[in-house]
Write an enzyme that holds these catalytic residues in place. Structure first.
Site, PDB file in Angstrom:
ATOM      1  N   SER A  42     -19.806  43.565  18.991  1.00  0.00           N
ATOM      2  CA  SER A  42     -20.097  44.524  20.041  1.00  0.00           C
ATOM      3  C   SER A  42     -20.816  45.750  19.455  1.00  0.00           C
ATOM      4  O   SER A  42     -21.772  45.590  18.701  1.00  0.00           O
ATOM      5  CB  SER A  42     -18.754  44.897  20.688  1.00  0.00           C
ATOM      6  N   ASP A  69     -21.585  35.887  27.650  1.00  0.00           N
ATOM      7  CA  ASP A  69     -21.330  37.265  27.192  1.00  0.00           C
ATOM      8  C   ASP A  69     -22.453  38.203  27.654  1.00  0.00           C
ATOM      9  O   ASP A  69     -23.629  37.983  27.360  1.00  0.00           O
ATOM     10  CB  ASP A  69     -21.216  37.254  25.657  1.00  0.00           C
ATOM     11  N   ASP A  82     -16.332  36.773  28.416  1.00  0.00           N
ATOM     12  CA  ASP A  82     -16.852  35.954  27.315  1.00  0.00           C
ATOM     13  C   ASP A  82     -17.188  36.812  26.088  1.00  0.00           C
ATOM     14  O   ASP A  82     -17.432  36.286  25.001  1.00  0.00           O
ATOM     15  CB  ASP A  82     -18.113  35.176  27.746  1.00  0.00           C
ATOM     16  N   HIS A  83     -17.213  38.122  26.286  1.00  0.00           N
ATOM     17  CA  HIS A  83     -17.487  39.032  25.175  1.00  0.00           C
ATOM     18  C   HIS A  83     -16.303  39.132  24.210  1.00  0.00           C
ATOM     19  O   HIS A  83     -16.464  39.529  23.066  1.00  0.00           O
ATOM     20  CB  HIS A  83     -17.809  40.418  25.754  1.00  0.00           C
TER      21      HIS A  83
END
Ligand SMILES: *[C@@H]1O[C@H](CO)[C@@H](O)[C@H](O)[C@H]1NC(C)=O
Ligand SMILES: *[C@@H]1O[C@H](CO)[C@@H](O)[C@H](O)[C@H]1NC(C)=O
Ligand SMILES: *[C@@H]1O[C@H](CO)[C@@H](O)[C@H](O)[C@H]1NC(C)=O
Ligand SMILES: *[C@@H]1O[C@H](CO)[C@@H](O)[C@H](O)[C@H]1NC(C)=O
Length: 374
Positions: free
Chosen positions: A203, A259, A319-320
């Site tokens: 991220s 994501d 999905d991240h």
């Protein structure tokens, strides 16, 4: 020029509205299917050289190593842990499995900017690992919404035409991270020789890791320096991406299914000079007929057949938070407040007494008044 800039803003606004509409309906997780692992046999590999002239591709054939990636995702997950004692003794709940035997040499905490990183040596991989956690405050949804508005607004030093986002860059360059990581890597190399340096992050941590690895490649040479990031946003423009590909050819940018974060800030293929652009090489973890596959994408950084093939309305925040079956998010979203809750002196003292009793030496670098970043 001005009109084109205006067009970017309008398009960004349109994308923003779409994403804002979308976020509340993104499932909050829980309903996720159980990812079965079907390593090497299910790889789908694309190793074609790049077709876009502005990105140089080394042309070497590309092999995705599942075992290696699994170990690295475990590091990227562990750096989110808030119990620093369990981190530097490598006894945290995420500090086992493939990373067993890891020796932490430096832990870095920047309280003000909510940044955390560690550096250490993995004897199995014979590599120095640098793992960086992101600033996600207490809500990943807010952070994602914020990403839509980011503009490339800083000329990257010594790389003509390369532009990046100043907030991402400052989180590395203008905080404790840059001097502390560089110093820790230098120290580890003195002890362990010219072994590989693997930088990772998830991220926002992946965005910071990109600037870190580029810096390390310039200092220590490109040959030994690797990046493997998970669900990172775009960080710069096309010129930046092509420099990056040249300096850090050993890069894997993992994306997972739908994501949302790798789609941000937006890429507008019709405005190539003004837009953000990913550097290669994406490896897209996704489901094909119930099998998890790792698709090695083309050398352009923006392979239309990888995660970009997911339509905007299907982008997902949940999905991240999982990569390769590993949960990769904060164990406590109020982390920064907790660290701030106890005084930094107190934290330092308690760590120092624990370090004295642990077998090897660990540098703990803590700052609570570094430069504020956006
Ligand atoms: C994949 O990585 C692991 C760990 O570094 C290594 O032991 C293994 O030999 C690698 N496999 C291939 C095919 O390179
Ligand atoms: C990056 O850090 C260097 C050294 O601290 C500083 O001189 C430079 O201004 C920083 N760059 C930016 C864009 O903030
Ligand atoms: C998925 O896995 C099953 C069982 O392992 C296999 O028979 C099938 O061919 C795989 N499908 C794809 C698209 O690889
Ligand atoms: C994407 O996939 C389609 C069909 O699967 C193929 O024809 C096309 O060449 C691929 N494009 C790239 C850039 O790989």
């Amino acid at each position: 020029m001005d009109r084109r800039r205006r067009a970017v803003e309008v398009a960004a606004a349109a994308a923003a509205v779409m994403v804002l509409l979308l976020l509340p309906i993104v499932p909050a997780g829980g309903a996720r299917r159980d990812w079965g692992f079907h390593p090497p046999s299910s790889f789908v590999g694309y190793t074609e050289p790049n077709t876009k002239p502005d990105i140089r591709n080394s042309g070497q054939s590309f092999v995705f190593n599942y075992t290696l990636a699994k170990a690295i995702v475990e590091y990227a997950s562990a750096v989110y842990m808030t119990d620093l004692t369990a981190l530097y003794t490598w006894t945290c709940s995420r500090c086992n499995d493939l990373t067993r035997g890891f020796e932490v040499t430096c832990i870095i905490v920047d309280v003000q900017n909510c940044l955390q990183a560690f550096v250490g040596v993995d004897p199995n991989l014979n590599a120095i690992i640098v793992a960086i956690r992101g600033t996600q405050e207490n809500s990943i949804q807010n952070w994602i919404k914020d990403l839509i508005w980011k503009q490339v607004n800083l000329n990257y030093p010594n790389m003509p035409n390369a532009k990046v986002h100043i907030g991402f860059y400052s989180s590395y360059n203008n905080t404790l991270l840059r001097p502390a990581i560089t110093n820790a890597v230098r120290k580890a190399r003195k002890l362990h020789g010219d072994c590989d340096i693997i930088v990772t992050g998830h991220s926002m941590g992946g965005a910071i890791a990109s600037f870190c690895v580029l810096d390390l490649a310039i200092s220590f040479g490109s040959d030994n320096v690797h990046l493997m990031s998970f669900g990172q946003p775009r960080v710069g423009n096309a010129a930046f991406a092509s420099y990056f590909a040249k300096y850090v050819p050993k890069t894997i940018r993992m994306t997972h299914e739908r994501d949302i974060v790798p789609h941000l800030p937006p890429y507008f293929f019709f405005l190539p000079q003004l837009t953000y652009r990913h550097f290669p090489r994406e490896v897209w973890e996704h489901d094909v007929d119930g099998n998890t596959t790792f698709q090695v994408c083309d050398g352009s950084g923006e392979d239309p057949n990888c995660s970009r093939s997911v339509f905007v309305l299907f982008w997902s925040a949940s999905d991240h938070l999982t990569y390769m079956g590993v949960k990769i998010e904060a164990d406590d979203w109020s982390t920064c407040r907790i660290v701030m809750g106890q005084s930094v002196e107190q934290l330092g003292m308690s760590l120092a007494s624990n370090i004295a009793t642990s077998g090897h030496s660990v540098d703990v670098v803590i700052a609570d008044h570094s430069v504020q970043v956006d």
